[in-house]
Design a protein around this motif. Structure first.
Motif, PDB file in Angstrom:
ATOM      1  N   GLY A   1       0.832  -1.200   0.000  1.00 24.21           N
ATOM      2  CA  GLY A   1       0.000   0.000   0.000  1.00 24.21           C
ATOM      3  C   GLY A   1       0.863   1.245   0.000  1.00 24.21           C
ATOM      4  O   GLY A   1       1.945   1.265   0.594  1.00 24.21           O
ATOM      5  N   LEU A   2       0.398   2.282  -0.711  1.00 20.93           N
ATOM      6  CA  LEU A   2       1.073   3.584  -0.702  1.00 20.93           C
ATOM      7  C   LEU A   2       0.082   4.612  -0.179  1.00 20.93           C
ATOM      8  O   LEU A   2      -0.928   4.905  -0.840  1.00 20.93           O
ATOM      9  N   TYR A   3       0.363   5.132   0.986  1.00 18.84           N
ATOM     10  CA  TYR A   3      -0.540   6.063   1.669  1.00 18.84           C
ATOM     11  C   TYR A   3       0.041   7.475   1.586  1.00 18.84           C
ATOM     12  O   TYR A   3       1.227   7.685   1.844  1.00 18.84           O
ATOM     13  N   SER A   4      -0.803   8.420   1.242  1.00 18.57           N
ATOM     14  CA  SER A   4      -0.371   9.812   1.156  1.00 18.57           C
ATOM     15  C   SER A   4      -1.391  10.708   1.831  1.00 18.57           C
ATOM     16  O   SER A   4      -2.598  10.422   1.829  1.00 18.57           O
ATOM     17  N   ALA A   5      -0.885  11.806   2.390  1.00 19.07           N
ATOM     18  CA  ALA A   5      -1.782  12.794   2.982  1.00 19.07           C
ATOM     19  C   ALA A   5      -2.703  13.363   1.915  1.00 19.07           C
ATOM     20  O   ALA A   5      -3.866  13.702   2.196  1.00 19.07           O
ATOM     21  N   GLY A   6      -2.208  13.459   0.674  1.00 18.04           N
ATOM     22  CA  GLY A   6      -3.034  13.967  -0.402  1.00 18.04           C
ATOM     23  C   GLY A   6      -4.247  13.111  -0.678  1.00 18.04           C
ATOM     24  O   GLY A   6      -5.322  13.618  -0.995  1.00 18.04           O
ATOM     25  N   GLU A   7      -4.108  11.799  -0.539  1.00 16.73           N
ATOM     26  CA  GLU A   7      -5.226  10.892  -0.799  1.00 16.73           C
ATOM     27  C   GLU A   7      -6.156  10.775   0.401  1.00 16.73           C
ATOM     28  O   GLU A   7      -7.382  10.792   0.253  1.00 16.73           O
ATOM     29  N   TYR A   8      -5.585  10.682   1.597  1.00 13.79           N
ATOM     30  CA  TYR A   8      -6.399  10.387   2.781  1.00 13.79           C
ATOM     31  C   TYR A   8      -6.751  11.617   3.613  1.00 13.79           C
ATOM     32  O   TYR A   8      -7.476  11.514   4.604  1.00 13.79           O
ATOM     33  N   LYS A   9      -6.227  12.787   3.204  1.00 11.43           N
ATOM     34  CA  LYS A   9      -6.580  14.063   3.854  1.00 11.43           C
ATOM     35  C   LYS A   9      -6.273  14.059   5.357  1.00 11.43           C
ATOM     36  O   LYS A   9      -7.017  14.639   6.150  1.00 11.43           O
ATOM     37  N   THR A  10      -5.185  13.419   5.729  1.00 12.74           N
ATOM     38  CA  THR A  10      -4.793  13.384   7.138  1.00 12.74           C
ATOM     39  C   THR A  10      -4.063  14.667   7.516  1.00 12.74           C
ATOM     40  O   THR A  10      -3.344  15.244   6.708  1.00 12.74           O
ATOM     41  N   ALA A  11      -4.240  15.075   8.765  1.00 11.47           N
ATOM     42  CA  ALA A  11      -3.643  16.330   9.242  1.00 11.47           C
ATOM     43  C   ALA A  11      -2.187  16.161   9.642  1.00 11.47           C
ATOM     44  O   ALA A  11      -1.416  17.124   9.624  1.00 11.47           O
ATOM     45  N   THR A  12      -1.794  14.946  10.035  1.00 10.42           N
ATOM     46  CA  THR A  12      -0.414  14.686  10.459  1.00 10.42           C
ATOM     47  C   THR A  12       0.011  13.305   9.966  1.00 10.42           C
ATOM     48  O   THR A  12      -0.831  12.455   9.638  1.00 10.42           O
ATOM     49  N   LYS A  13       1.307  13.067   9.949  1.00  6.58           N
ATOM     50  CA  LYS A  13       1.795  11.737   9.575  1.00  6.58           C
ATOM     51  C   LYS A  13       1.461  10.711  10.652  1.00  6.58           C
ATOM     52  O   LYS A  13       1.290   9.529  10.350  1.00  6.58           O
ATOM     53  N   VAL A  14       1.340  11.149  11.889  1.00  9.94           N
ATOM     54  CA  VAL A  14       0.884  10.245  12.964  1.00  9.94           C
ATOM     55  C   VAL A  14      -0.458   9.636  12.577  1.00  9.94           C
ATOM     56  O   VAL A  14      -0.664   8.417  12.667  1.00  9.94           O
ATOM     57  N   ASP A  15      -1.383  10.472  12.122  1.00 11.00           N
ATOM     58  CA  ASP A  15      -2.715  10.003  11.728  1.00 11.00           C
ATOM     59  C   ASP A  15      -2.639   9.089  10.512  1.00 11.00           C
ATOM     60  O   ASP A  15      -3.352   8.087  10.423  1.00 11.00           O
ATOM     61  N   LEU A  16      -1.767   9.436   9.559  1.00 14.86           N
ATOM     62  CA  LEU A  16      -1.648   8.639   8.340  1.00 14.86           C
ATOM     63  C   LEU A  16      -1.123   7.241   8.644  1.00 14.86           C
ATOM     64  O   LEU A  16      -1.644   6.244   8.128  1.00 14.86           O
ATOM     65  N   VAL A  17      -0.097   7.158   9.490  1.00 18.34           N
ATOM     66  CA  VAL A  17       0.474   5.850   9.834  1.00 18.34           C
ATOM     67  C   VAL A  17      -0.517   5.027  10.656  1.00 18.34           C
ATOM     68  O   VAL A  17      -0.642   3.815  10.459  1.00 18.34           O
TER      69      VAL A  17
END
Length: 231
Positions: free
Chosen positions: A146-162
């Motif tokens: 999987g490739l996760y990006s803030a641009g795709e998932y609209k997360t406010a921080t990398k903590v939230d993205l991970v």
């Protein structure tokens, strides 16, 4: 490699930052950066000299909205959003035209980790099509689950993205591998081991403080994994 704490356990997954960790970002960003400001001037959205390359490189790893607040602070939201659009357009074009690079032995190391059964992911504060475009252009896309990006998932921080990545894929143990303080924070606040990449040179001073291990080349991950204990 520089060990900061002892006894690592083998992870089921490794989560990688993209810029300054897998991708030698300046090989794409610097020419694109100059093109972007030429376009902004053409569109009468910006006047004056292009900001320094050093300033732009110092912002790697930040969310785009934070980058523009730092690089062009005296311009409004409309200019910042146009800069987003231009950056993505020029980066995707640059991946086709320019001689961009991953760091040495990234592809080979990812392949070896994949063969050893390690689940591989990307977590980046970049835009979705940029992150996936870099992986595709350099032939490493098939190695990632999987490739996760803030641009795709609209997360406010990398903590939230991970956290989202780990929840979605039911990951219990991971190594967060990155070069910025946001990567250290993302790993630690999610209860995971952090491998700090000290070879890019974008981080300043204490950027990787708190990492469990610092590596000076990407391929050191193989030895680290081999030496780690079974959980």
């Amino acid at each position: 490699m520089e060990r900061l704490k002892v006894r690592l356990n083998k992870p089921e997954a490794m989560i990688f930052d993209m810029d300054g960790t897998l991708f030698k970002t300046e090989t794409l960003l610097l020419p694109v950066f100059h093109q972007l400001f030429d376009r902004l001037r053409e569109e009468k959205l910006y006047e004056g000299e292009t900001p320094s390359e050093e300033l732009m490189l110092s912002c790697l790893g930040m969310l785009l909205e934070d980058i523009w607040r730092k690089v062009i602070p005296n311009h409004g939201e409309a200019v910042h959003r146009r800069a987003d659009e231009l950056l993505l357009e020029l980066e995707l074009d640059g991946l086709k035209r320019l001689d961009t690079e991953l760091y040495p032995r990234v592809a080979e190391t990812l392949e070896q980790l994949n063969r050893r059964g390690v689940r591989l992911f990307v977590a980046s504060n970049g835009l979705e099509h940029y992150v996936k475009g870099v992986a595709d252009a350099h032939g490493v896309l098939p190695f990632f689950e999987g490739l996760y990006s803030a641009g795709e998932y609209k997360t406010a921080t990398k903590v939230d993205l991970v956290k989202l990545l780990m929840d979605n894929h039911q990951i219990g143990s991971a190594w967060m591998v990155g070069d910025r303080s946001s990567d250290v924070e993302a790993g630690k606040k999610n209860g995971q081991t952090v491998i700090g990449c000290a070879y890019a040179g974008f981080g300043q001073g204490q950027e990787l403080a708190g990492a469990d291990v610092l590596i000076r080349s990407f391929e050191e991950l193989i030895a680290l994994y081999e030496e780690a204990e079974e959980a």
